[in-house]
Design a protein around this motif. Structure first.
Motif, short mmCIF file in Angstrom:
data_model
loop_
_atom_site.label_atom_id
_atom_site.label_comp_id
_atom_site.label_asym_id
_atom_site.label_seq_id
_atom_site.Cartn_x
_atom_site.Cartn_y
_atom_site.Cartn_z
N PRO A 1 5.14 -2.28 -10.32
CA PRO A 1 5.80 -3.57 -11.23
C PRO A 1 4.54 -4.69 -11.34
CG PRO A 1 6.37 -3.28 -8.96
CD PRO A 1 5.77 -2.14 -9.29
N ARG A 2 3.72 -4.33 -12.33
CA ARG A 2 2.47 -5.42 -12.25
C ARG A 2 2.81 -6.83 -12.81
NH1 ARG A 2 -1.67 -2.52 -16.10
NH2 ARG A 2 -1.04 -0.93 -14.87
N TYR A 3 4.01 -6.69 -13.79
CA TYR A 3 4.62 -8.02 -14.07
C TYR A 3 4.84 -9.01 -12.85
CZ TYR A 3 9.23 -6.22 -12.76
OH TYR A 3 10.14 -5.86 -11.82
N LEU A 4 4.96 -8.52 -11.70
CA LEU A 4 5.69 -9.55 -10.64
C LEU A 4 4.30 -10.36 -10.17
CD1 LEU A 4 7.41 -6.85 -7.92
CD2 LEU A 4 8.38 -8.95 -9.57
N LEU A 5 3.06 -9.93 -10.53
CA LEU A 5 1.92 -10.54 -9.83
C LEU A 5 1.92 -12.33 -10.64
CD1 LEU A 5 -0.46 -10.67 -8.15
CD2 LEU A 5 -1.79 -9.79 -10.25
N VAL A 6 2.03 -12.23 -11.80
CA VAL A 6 1.90 -13.67 -12.30
C VAL A 6 3.00 -14.47 -12.00
CG1 VAL A 6 1.73 -14.87 -14.45
CG2 VAL A 6 0.55 -12.79 -14.27
N ARG A 7 4.16 -13.90 -11.80
CA ARG A 7 5.26 -14.54 -11.33
C ARG A 7 5.46 -15.05 -9.82
NH1 ARG A 7 11.06 -11.37 -10.99
NH2 ARG A 7 12.25 -13.24 -9.78
N ILE B 1 -3.77 -6.68 -2.87
CA ILE B 1 -2.41 -6.44 -3.38
C ILE B 1 -2.33 -6.57 -5.07
CG2 ILE B 1 -0.14 -8.01 -3.73
CD1 ILE B 1 -0.57 -9.12 -0.86
N SER B 2 -3.20 -7.41 -5.67
CA SER B 2 -3.30 -6.89 -7.19
C SER B 2 -3.68 -5.67 -7.56
CB SER B 2 -4.23 -8.13 -7.44
OG SER B 2 -4.00 -9.55 -7.24
N LYS B 3 -4.55 -5.24 -6.74
CA LYS B 3 -5.10 -3.90 -7.06
C LYS B 3 -4.03 -2.81 -6.98
CE LYS B 3 -9.02 -0.55 -5.94
NZ LYS B 3 -9.94 -0.35 -4.85
N GLU B 4 -3.15 -3.07 -6.04
CA GLU B 4 -1.93 -1.95 -5.64
C GLU B 4 -1.02 -2.29 -6.73
OE1 GLU B 4 -1.83 0.44 -3.48
OE2 GLU B 4 -3.64 -0.07 -2.91
N LEU B 5 -0.76 -3.21 -7.17
CA LEU B 5 0.25 -3.67 -8.20
C LEU B 5 -0.19 -3.00 -9.69
CD1 LEU B 5 1.83 -7.21 -7.58
CD2 LEU B 5 2.91 -5.06 -7.59
N THR B 6 -1.37 -3.12 -9.95
CA THR B 6 -1.92 -2.67 -11.37
C THR B 6 -1.87 -1.10 -11.21
OG1 THR B 6 -4.17 -3.13 -10.43
CG2 THR B 6 -3.10 -4.80 -11.84
N PHE C 1 1.11 -1.16 0.02
CA PHE C 1 0.05 -0.05 0.02
C PHE C 1 0.83 1.22 0.10
CE2 PHE C 1 -2.54 -2.95 2.11
CZ PHE C 1 -3.80 -3.21 1.29
N TRP C 2 2.01 1.19 0.20
CA TRP C 2 2.94 2.33 0.36
C TRP C 2 4.15 2.27 -0.44
CZ3 TRP C 2 1.83 -0.57 5.03
CH2 TRP C 2 0.85 -0.50 5.61
N MET C 3 4.14 1.55 -1.57
CA MET C 3 5.14 1.32 -2.57
C MET C 3 5.22 2.52 -3.47
SD MET C 3 4.13 -2.00 -4.45
CE MET C 3 5.48 -2.19 -5.62
N LEU D 1 -7.89 -14.61 0.03
CA LEU D 1 -8.53 -14.19 -1.24
C LEU D 1 -8.79 -12.61 -1.24
CD1 LEU D 1 -10.99 -16.80 -1.95
CD2 LEU D 1 -8.85 -16.66 -3.01
N VAL D 2 -9.12 -12.15 -0.09
CA VAL D 2 -9.40 -10.57 -0.01
C VAL D 2 -8.09 -9.79 -0.20
CG1 VAL D 2 -10.10 -8.91 1.54
CG2 VAL D 2 -11.43 -10.94 1.24
#
Length: 331
Positions: free
Chosen positions: A267-273, A257-262, A142-144, A251-252
């Motif tokens: 660095p949204r590419y990290l999510l899948v990895r 986390i996914s919302k913050e990364l996007t 949340f603070w990145m 899940l929540v």
């Protein structure tokens, strides 16, 4: 002590052992642009066991050692430093989080506003491993960066600054318990109408767990401490409801986390990895929360404290060489 007018900020840092364990962070604090306006408060089992030269700290406004005996809880130790601090603004520091030179000055300026708590932007100091990234995202997504100045409901635990008088007045003897899980305290402050803010001009690099054998137990213990503190004053039925609903927790949290990364610039590419390992860690956190909601925190505070100090023991050899040894050699 440089003058009688008092420091503009006190920085509290706790060690279970000696000065060597917090030396890297103190070197970063000595690089602060306003170090002569900072009081350093070292919380330790005893002053005699610190083994340090007082001349090392002469550039600060002043310093003090708060002896508290055996340290089991980070929160309770920090609370003692909080009570003894001579500054109205008190920031918490860790042996594994390194503030940039403008960190303290930015927090001091930001506190001229009405926010009772102000947190910095957090960077991943050891991004070479998947475990470190998962730990960072669970704890600090949340603070990145990038992040604008914003009012929020909670700020980075163990690394934020507060108006001392407000926390002392609100929590008194319970301050140590509240500081064990600062997110719970932030929720309480927000409910009471206090403002919490993020100041992007203040930035710190956080060293995250990069050994799987350390990271997974920490997720469990942190989840249990959070839930155990949060359930205080809850009815039995509410505790049961949250405990039974624990499968939803991973899940929540994954969604958040996914919302913050996007967000733009992240660095949204990290999510899948990272997804499989990230979900695995969130399951441990969810399990800890379930036990915490149903039975309380138990001995999780003590267990968690064993991991919170000397982060050098819980990271890879590559991280150790990069973050601690080389930093001290250059200072």
């Amino acid at each position: 002590m440089n003058d009688s007018s008092g420091p503009e900020m006190s920085v509290v840092i706790t060690t279970r052992e000696n000065f060597r364990s917090i030396e890297t962070t103190i070197h970063y604090l000595l690089k602060q642009t306003v170090r002569d306006r900072i009081e350093l408060v070292i919380v330790a089992p005893s002053e005699e066991r610190l083994y340090f030269e007082q001349s090392l700290l002469k550039e600060f406004w002043g310093f003090q050692v708060v002896s508290v005996g055996q340290i089991r809880s980070v929160g309770k130790a920090n609370a003692e430093g909080f009570r003894q601090a001579r500054g109205e603004l008190v920031a918490l520091a860790e042996d594994h989080c390194f503030p940039e030179p403008g960190w303290a000055e930015a927090l001091i300026v930001a506190h001229s506003d009405s926010c009772v708590g102000i947190g910095p932007v957090i960077r991943n100091a050891n991004p070479a491993t998947m475990v470190s990234w998962c730990d960072f995202l669970i704890g600090y997504c949340f603070w990145m960066e990038p992040l604008a100045a914003v009012e929020t409901t909670f700020i980075p635990g163990h690394n934020s600054s507060y108006k001392r008088s407000v926390l002392i007045e609100e929590y008194g003897d319970q301050l140590g318990k509240m500081l064990e899980s600062e997110t719970v305290m932030h929720m309480d402050l927000y409910r009471k109408g206090y403002r919490l803010c993020i100041e992007p001009a203040a930035c710190a690099a956080h060293v995250n767990f990069s050994l799987l054998s350390s990271w997974l137990p920490v997720q469990y213990y942190a989840g249990r401490v959070f839930a155990g503190n949060r359930r205080h004053n809850w009815s039995v039925s509410k505790r049961l409801l949250y405990g039974i609903a624990f499968p939803l927790i991973p899940l929540v949290r994954l969604y958040r986390i996914s919302k913050e990364l996007t967000r733009p610039g992240r660095p949204r590419y990290l999510l899948v990895r990272l997804l499989p390992l990230l979900l695995f860690g969130l399951l441990f956190d969810g399990l800890g929360q379930m036990i915490g909601y149903l039975t309380g925190s138990g001995n999780a505070t003590d267990k968690l404290g064993q991991f919170e100090f000397n982060r050098i023991n819980h990271i890879t050899e590559g991280d150790r060489k990069l973050l601690f040894r080389s930093k001290l050699e250059k200072t």
